[in-house]
Design a protein around this motif. Structure first.
Motif, short mmCIF file in Angstrom:
data_model
loop_
_atom_site.label_atom_id
_atom_site.label_comp_id
_atom_site.label_asym_id
_atom_site.label_seq_id
_atom_site.Cartn_x
_atom_site.Cartn_y
_atom_site.Cartn_z
N VAL A 88 -7.31 21.00 17.63
CA VAL A 88 -6.77 19.92 18.23
C VAL A 88 -6.86 18.60 18.28
N VAL A 89 -5.87 17.60 17.13
CA VAL A 89 -5.77 16.10 17.02
C VAL A 89 -5.54 15.68 18.09
N ILE A 90 -6.15 14.58 18.61
CA ILE A 90 -6.09 13.33 19.81
C ILE A 90 -6.14 11.69 18.73
N GLU A 91 -4.39 11.15 18.73
CA GLU A 91 -4.21 10.48 18.73
C GLU A 91 -4.32 9.26 19.55
N ARG A 127 -1.92 22.16 10.41
CA ARG A 127 -0.93 23.26 9.83
C ARG A 127 -2.24 23.47 8.46
N ALA A 128 -2.78 22.88 7.76
CA ALA A 128 -3.12 23.36 6.38
C ALA A 128 -4.77 24.36 6.75
N ARG A 129 -5.43 23.65 7.55
CA ARG A 129 -6.95 24.39 8.17
C ARG A 129 -6.35 25.41 9.37
N ALA A 130 -5.45 24.83 9.90
CA ALA A 130 -5.29 26.67 11.05
C ALA A 130 -4.50 26.66 11.17
N GLY A 131 -2.72 26.03 10.48
CA GLY A 131 -1.67 26.91 10.50
C GLY A 131 -1.31 26.88 11.81
N SER A 132 -0.19 27.70 12.71
CA SER A 132 0.03 27.28 14.13
C SER A 132 -0.73 27.07 14.87
N LYS A 133 -2.23 26.97 14.60
CA LYS A 133 -3.25 27.11 15.58
C LYS A 133 -3.76 26.11 15.73
N SER A 134 -3.05 25.18 15.47
CA SER A 134 -3.06 23.14 15.43
C SER A 134 -2.50 23.01 15.93
N LYS A 135 -2.84 21.57 17.17
CA LYS A 135 -1.93 20.79 18.67
C LYS A 135 -2.17 19.22 17.93
N ILE A 136 -1.50 18.49 17.42
CA ILE A 136 -1.25 17.39 17.23
C ILE A 136 -1.27 16.56 18.22
N ILE A 137 -1.74 15.86 19.22
CA ILE A 137 -1.48 14.51 20.10
C ILE A 137 -1.68 13.72 19.75
N TYR A 138 -0.71 12.53 20.57
CA TYR A 138 -0.41 11.17 20.22
C TYR A 138 -0.58 10.48 22.14
N LEU A 139 -2.24 10.16 22.19
CA LEU A 139 -2.08 9.59 23.44
C LEU A 139 -2.13 8.21 23.24
N THR A 140 -1.05 7.82 24.68
CA THR A 140 -1.38 5.81 24.82
C THR A 140 -1.31 5.57 26.23
N LEU A 141 -1.32 4.64 26.54
CA LEU A 141 -1.22 4.30 28.05
C LEU A 141 -0.08 4.76 28.70
N ASP A 142 0.87 4.79 28.13
CA ASP A 142 1.97 5.16 29.36
C ASP A 142 3.26 5.75 28.38
N GLY A 143 2.53 7.23 27.26
CA GLY A 143 3.10 7.85 27.29
C GLY A 143 4.38 8.29 26.22
N HIS A 144 3.77 7.22 25.37
CA HIS A 144 5.47 6.80 24.65
C HIS A 144 5.64 8.34 23.65
N ASP A 145 6.46 7.77 23.04
CA ASP A 145 6.95 8.48 21.33
C ASP A 145 5.90 7.66 20.22
N HIS A 195 6.02 20.04 16.84
CA HIS A 195 5.15 19.79 15.99
C HIS A 195 3.97 18.56 16.41
N TYR A 196 4.12 17.52 17.68
CA TYR A 196 3.13 17.37 17.81
C TYR A 196 3.75 16.98 19.64
N PHE A 197 2.57 16.32 20.21
CA PHE A 197 3.11 16.18 21.99
C PHE A 197 2.54 14.92 22.39
N LEU A 198 2.55 14.98 23.32
CA LEU A 198 2.43 13.62 24.36
C LEU A 198 1.70 13.83 24.90
N MET A 199 1.01 12.75 25.30
CA MET A 199 0.17 12.38 26.85
C MET A 199 -0.44 11.11 26.84
N SER A 200 -0.14 11.04 28.08
CA SER A 200 -0.66 9.47 27.95
C SER A 200 -1.67 9.77 29.53
N TYR A 201 -2.69 7.88 29.23
CA TYR A 201 -3.34 7.32 29.61
C TYR A 201 -2.84 7.38 31.36
#
Length: 399
Positions: free
Chosen positions: A123-126, A146-164, A179-185
C-alpha cells in the motif's frame, strides 16, 4: 427580495458566529484548544507531522502499544480485510521510502510518503496537505507497485478534501477507483483517528494526542465550528431562502474581489510607492484560476517578487521570485533559497518558493476578515520587505 431580508439573514448569521466564538473561548478556558501540533508550528508539515504520525499509528510495533489493531482498522477502511493476525504483526511501515532517482521520462523513481508492506500486499500513500502534484508522481508509484506486487498493490492519493490527482501526476491512462484510490483527511482519516481514540481508551497519553490530532484535522478541513452552532446557522438561512439564493448567485469570488479592491489594492499601491517599487496584479485575482500579484523594482527588467496562487482545488497562495513574462529562467546563477521559500528551486522559481502563512494562504472568502482589518496587507508587506532585504544582503542581481 428586499434589503431588509438580507440584513436580517446577516444579523442572524452574525449571532451564530458570535456564539461560536464564545464556545471556543470557553473551550480555551478549559484547555481544550491546547494543541501541541499547532504550538510547534507543525500543522501542515506533510513529512514531519502527518506522514510520520500516521505511519507511527499504522506500525504494529509503534510506541502506541496497540499492536496491529490500528493498522487493521485502517486497512479495513481501505477495503482490505484478508489478513491473519500474524500477517498484521509482521507488517512493515516506512516513511519517505526512496525508490530511486526520478528518470528522464518520469516513469520511475521518487520518494513514497508512506509505504505499508503486509503479507504480499503493498500500500503506497501519497500524502498531500499543501504541496502540489509532481510530474508523473502517481504514475511512477503505480509502476513501482505493479513491478513489486502486481495486482496486489494499492495506491492511495490522500488529500485534505479527497480531490483527484491532476493529469500532470497520474498521466492520461490511470483511472481513479481502478488504478489508484482517493482518501481524505476530512472524512477517512478523521474517522480512522476517532476510532483509534476509542481503541486507546486505556492509554491516556496516546488517546490525548489522538484527540489533539483529530482537532487539528477539523481545523485544517474547516470542521471546527461547533455542530450546534452550524445547525443554528442553517436554521437561520432556512428562514430567508431568497436572500441565501441571492448571496450564492452573487458569488463569494465577486465579494472577495470587491473587498480586495476597496481594502487591499490601495494599500499595496501606497506601499509600493513609498518603497520605490512597482505593483501589478492579474485580472480576476480571487477566482479559482491560477493568478496572483507581484512587486518589483523599476530596474528589474524581467523579475518580480510574486504572491501567486495555484489553480484548481488547492487554491493556496505562495511566494517566490520569478520572471514577469512567465518564461523559464536559465540566466540566474544558482543561489540558496530565500526564506520562507523552502520548496525546491526550479526553472520558474530559481530561488525556491513556499506557501505563505496558513492564516492567509487560502484563496477564498476565509481571508476576508484579515483583508478588512489589515492583517493580510501587513503580513504581505513585511514578507516583501524581508525578501527584498535578503536579495540585498546576499548581493543577488536580478536582471
Amino acid at each position: 427580495m428586499g434589503m431588509n431580508d438580507l440584513e436580517n439573514l446577516l444579523s442572524e448569521v452574525q449571532k451564530c458566529v458570535i456564539r461560536d466564538k464564545q464556545i471556543k473561548e470557553e473551550q480555551f478556558q478549559r484547555g481544550e484548544r491546547f494543541n501541541v501540533f499547532s504550538i510547534l508550528n507543525l500543522r501542515t508539515n506533510e513529512t514531519r507531522t502527518h506522514s510520520a504520525f500516521l505511519a507511527e499509528l499504522l506500525n504494529p510495533h509503534g510506541s502506541h502499544g496497540c499492536g496491529a489493531e490500528l493498522l487493521k482498522n485502517f486497512l479495513e477502511k481501505c477495503g482490505l480485510t484478508a489478513f491473519s493476525e500474524e500477517d498484521l504483526l509482521n507488517a512493515e511501515v516506512t516513511v519517505e521510502h526512496s525508490i530511486g532517482r526520478v528518470d528522464y521520462d518520469k516513469n520511475e523513481g521518487g520518494r513514497l510518503d508512506i509505504l505499508i508492506h503486509v503479507a504480499d500486499l503493498l500500500v503506497v500513500i501519497e500524502n498531500k496537505i499543501n504541496a502540489g502534484d509532481q510530474p508523473g508522481q502517481i504514475q511512477r508509484y503505480y509502476n513501482y507497485g505493479r513491478a513489486r506486487a502486481g495486482s496486489k498493490s494499492k495506491i492511495i492519493y490522500l488529500t485534505l478534501d479527497g480531490h483527484d490527482a491532476s493529469e500532470y501526476s497520474r498521466g492520461s491512462e490511470l483511472k481513479v477507483g481502478e488504478h489508484y484510490f482517493l482518501m481524505s483527511y476530512k472524512d477517512d482519516i478523521l474517522d480512522f483517528i476517532q476510532k483509534s481514540t476509542l481503541a486507546t481508551i486505556q492509554r491516556p497519553l496516546v488517546r490525548g494526542t489522538l484527540i489533539q490530532y483529530a482537532n487539528l484535522i477539523k481545523e485544517l478541513t474547516n470542521q471546527d465550528m461547533n455542530s450546534q452552532q452550524e445547525q443554528e446557522m442553517f436554521e437561520a438561512m432556512a428562514k430567508h431562502p431568497e436572500a441565501v439564493v441571492q448571496m450564492f448567485e452573487t458569488g463569494s469570488e465577486k465579494y472577495v474581489q470587491w473587498v480586495h479592491e476597496k481594502y487591499v489594492r490601495p494599500k499595496f499601491e501606497q506601499f509600493a510607492k513609498e518603497n520605490g517599487l512597482e505593483y501589478e496584479e492579474a485580472d480576476y485575482l480571487w477566482s479559482d484560476a491560477e493568478t496572483g500579484f507581484w512587486f518589483y523594482k523599476p530596474d528589474w527588467k524581467t523579475f518580480a517578487i510574486f504572491i501567486w496562487k495555484e489553480g484548481g482545488p488547492t487554491q493556496k497562495y505562495y511566494s517566490g521570485v520569478s520572471n514577469r513574462q512567465g518564461e523559464s529562467l536559465q540566466n540566474l546563477e544558482k543561489e540558496e533559497n530565500l526564506l520562507p521559500m523552502y520548496e525546491e528551486q526550479n526553472k520558474y522559481w530559481p530561488l525556491g518558493w513556499g506557501f505563505i502563512d496558513e492564516k492567509f494562504c487560502k484563496g477564498d472568502a476565509s481571508i476576508v476578515p484579515a483583508m478588512i482589518n489589515g492583517e493580510f496587507v501587513e503580513y504581505i508587506e513585511k514578507l516583501i520587505q524581508d525578501i527584498l532585504k535578503q536579495i540585498e544582503d546576499k548581493g543577488i542581481e536580478l536582471p
